[in-house]
Design a protein around this motif. Structure first.
Motif, PDB file in Angstrom:
ATOM      1  N   GLU A   8       0.814  -1.215   0.000  1.00 21.46           N
ATOM      2  CA  GLU A   8       0.000   0.000   0.000  1.00 21.46           C
ATOM      3  C   GLU A   8       0.847   1.265   0.000  1.00 21.46           C
ATOM      4  N   LYS A   9       1.933   1.249   0.737  1.00 19.97           N
ATOM      5  CA  LYS A   9       2.800   2.427   0.796  1.00 19.97           C
ATOM      6  C   LYS A   9       3.496   2.661  -0.544  1.00 19.97           C
ATOM      7  N   ILE A  10       3.985   1.593  -1.172  1.00 17.78           N
ATOM      8  CA  ILE A  10       4.627   1.731  -2.486  1.00 17.78           C
ATOM      9  C   ILE A  10       3.608   2.244  -3.505  1.00 17.78           C
ATOM     10  N   ASN A  11       2.423   1.659  -3.513  1.00 21.24           N
ATOM     11  CA  ASN A  11       1.396   2.100  -4.463  1.00 21.24           C
ATOM     12  C   ASN A  11       1.025   3.565  -4.248  1.00 21.24           C
ATOM     13  N   ALA A  12       0.910   3.979  -2.988  1.00 21.53           N
ATOM     14  CA  ALA A  12       0.597   5.378  -2.691  1.00 21.53           C
ATOM     15  C   ALA A  12       1.696   6.301  -3.202  1.00 21.53           C
ATOM     16  N   ILE A  13       2.947   5.887  -3.057  1.00 18.50           N
ATOM     17  CA  ILE A  13       4.072   6.680  -3.566  1.00 18.50           C
ATOM     18  C   ILE A  13       3.972   6.815  -5.085  1.00 18.50           C
ATOM     19  N   LEU A  14       3.684   5.709  -5.755  1.00 15.93           N
ATOM     20  CA  LEU A  14       3.574   5.742  -7.221  1.00 15.93           C
ATOM     21  C   LEU A  14       2.450   6.661  -7.674  1.00 15.93           C
ATOM     22  N   VAL A  15       1.338   6.603  -6.989  1.00 16.42           N
ATOM     23  CA  VAL A  15       0.190   7.439  -7.351  1.00 16.42           C
ATOM     24  C   VAL A  15       0.475   8.909  -7.035  1.00 16.42           C
ATOM     25  N   ASP A  16       0.996   9.180  -5.849  1.00 17.40           N
ATOM     26  CA  ASP A  16       1.211  10.562  -5.413  1.00 17.40           C
ATOM     27  C   ASP A  16       2.393  11.240  -6.104  1.00 17.40           C
ATOM     28  N   GLU A  17       3.509  10.549  -6.167  1.00 15.31           N
ATOM     29  CA  GLU A  17       4.739  11.165  -6.678  1.00 15.31           C
ATOM     30  C   GLU A  17       4.886  11.090  -8.197  1.00 15.31           C
ATOM     31  N   PHE A  18       4.337  10.038  -8.790  1.00 15.38           N
ATOM     32  CA  PHE A  18       4.542   9.827 -10.227  1.00 15.38           C
ATOM     33  C   PHE A  18       3.242   9.885 -11.022  1.00 15.38           C
ATOM     34  N   VAL A  20       0.721   7.984 -11.228  1.00 11.17           N
ATOM     35  CA  VAL A  20       0.342   6.727 -11.860  1.00 11.17           C
ATOM     36  C   VAL A  20      -1.106   6.435 -11.492  1.00 11.17           C
ATOM     37  N   ASP A  21      -1.887   6.021 -12.476  1.00 11.42           N
ATOM     38  CA  ASP A  21      -3.277   5.635 -12.237  1.00 11.42           C
ATOM     39  C   ASP A  21      -3.280   4.342 -11.425  1.00 11.42           C
ATOM     40  N   SER A  22      -3.904   4.375 -10.265  1.00 11.91           N
ATOM     41  CA  SER A  22      -3.880   3.219  -9.367  1.00 11.91           C
ATOM     42  C   SER A  22      -4.504   1.974  -9.981  1.00 11.91           C
ATOM     43  N   THR A  23      -5.360   2.145 -10.982  1.00 14.00           N
ATOM     44  CA  THR A  23      -6.023   0.980 -11.589  1.00 14.00           C
ATOM     45  C   THR A  23      -5.085   0.150 -12.465  1.00 14.00           C
ATOM     46  N   ILE A  24      -3.941   0.710 -12.839  1.00 12.46           N
ATOM     47  CA  ILE A  24      -3.005  -0.063 -13.675  1.00 12.46           C
ATOM     48  C   ILE A  24      -1.947  -0.781 -12.844  1.00 12.46           C
ATOM     49  N   ILE A  25      -1.959  -0.536 -11.534  1.00 13.71           N
ATOM     50  CA  ILE A  25      -0.988  -1.194 -10.663  1.00 13.71           C
ATOM     51  C   ILE A  25      -1.558  -2.534 -10.221  1.00 13.71           C
ATOM     52  N   ALA A  26      -0.895  -3.605 -10.646  1.00 10.48           N
ATOM     53  CA  ALA A  26      -1.299  -4.961 -10.252  1.00 10.48           C
ATOM     54  C   ALA A  26      -0.031  -5.773 -10.037  1.00 10.48           C
ATOM     55  N   PRO A  27      -0.024  -6.645  -9.036  1.00  7.66           N
ATOM     56  CA  PRO A  27       1.189  -7.406  -8.706  1.00  7.66           C
ATOM     57  C   PRO A  27       1.831  -8.118  -9.898  1.00  7.66           C
ATOM     58  N   GLU A  28       1.017  -8.625 -10.814  1.00  6.69           N
ATOM     59  CA  GLU A  28       1.557  -9.409 -11.932  1.00  6.69           C
ATOM     60  C   GLU A  28       1.992  -8.551 -13.119  1.00  6.69           C
ATOM     61  N   ASN A  29       1.678  -7.265 -13.115  1.00  2.00           N
ATOM     62  CA  ASN A  29       2.043  -6.396 -14.232  1.00  2.00           C
ATOM     63  C   ASN A  29       3.535  -6.102 -14.259  1.00  2.00           C
ATOM     64  N   ASN A  30       4.042  -5.909 -15.469  1.00  2.29           N
ATOM     65  CA  ASN A  30       5.436  -5.543 -15.668  1.00  2.29           C
ATOM     66  C   ASN A  30       5.649  -4.122 -15.151  1.00  2.29           C
ATOM     67  N   LEU A  31       6.570  -3.967 -14.212  1.00  2.00           N
ATOM     68  CA  LEU A  31       6.819  -2.685 -13.558  1.00  2.00           C
ATOM     69  C   LEU A  31       7.230  -1.613 -14.564  1.00  2.00           C
ATOM     70  N   VAL A  46      13.943   5.432  -6.675  1.00  2.00           N
ATOM     71  CA  VAL A  46      14.878   4.825  -5.723  1.00  2.00           C
ATOM     72  C   VAL A  46      15.088   5.748  -4.520  1.00  2.00           C
ATOM     73  N   VAL A  47      15.305   7.020  -4.772  1.00  2.00           N
ATOM     74  CA  VAL A  47      15.534   7.984  -3.685  1.00  2.00           C
ATOM     75  C   VAL A  47      14.307   8.060  -2.776  1.00  2.00           C
ATOM     76  N   ILE A  48      13.123   8.105  -3.354  1.00  2.00           N
ATOM     77  CA  ILE A  48      11.888   8.206  -2.562  1.00  2.00           C
ATOM     78  C   ILE A  48      11.658   6.931  -1.755  1.00  2.00           C
ATOM     79  N   ILE A  49      11.887   5.772  -2.372  1.00  2.00           N
ATOM     80  CA  ILE A  49      11.713   4.499  -1.659  1.00  2.00           C
ATOM     81  C   ILE A  49      12.718   4.410  -0.512  1.00  2.00           C
ATOM     82  N   GLU A  50      13.974   4.771  -0.779  1.00  2.00           N
ATOM     83  CA  GLU A  50      14.992   4.733   0.280  1.00  2.00           C
ATOM     84  C   GLU A  50      14.589   5.640   1.442  1.00  2.00           C
TER      85      GLU A  50
END
Length: 83
Positions: A8-18, A20-31, A46-50
């Motif tokens: 949930e935290k990684i997905n929130a970072i992707l949505v907020d910082e980048f 990214v539409d949350s509907t396209i984030i799925a565990p099996e999808n190619n990152l 990488v910097v944000i995750i760290e």
């Protein structure tokens, strides 16, 4: 922090910082294909995750990261090593 919290935290970072539409984030999808981030975006990621997780990531860490699930597992493993 359990696995669901990491996801949930990684997905929130992707949505907020980048924006990214949350509907396209799925565990099996190619990152890489799903996020369509350029090399500078990956450095930012990488910097944000760290900063958010207190882990250190290197280029070698990403060798086996293909899917979102791989990325979640990478962060989870790094967290286990730091505790």
């Amino acid at each position: 922090m359990n696995n669901q919290d990491v996801l949930e935290k990684i997905n929130a970072i992707l949505v907020d910082e980048f924006e990214v539409d949350s509907t396209i984030i799925a565990p099996e999808n190619n990152l890489k294909a799903t996020l369509q981030l350029d090399s500078l975006d990956y450095v930012d990621l990488v910097v944000i995750i760290e900063a958010n997780f207190g882990v250190k990531l290197t280029e070698v860490d990403f060798v086996n990261v293909v899917t979102f699930e791989d990325f979640y597992a990478l962060i989870e493993n790094k967290l286990l090593l730091t505790n």
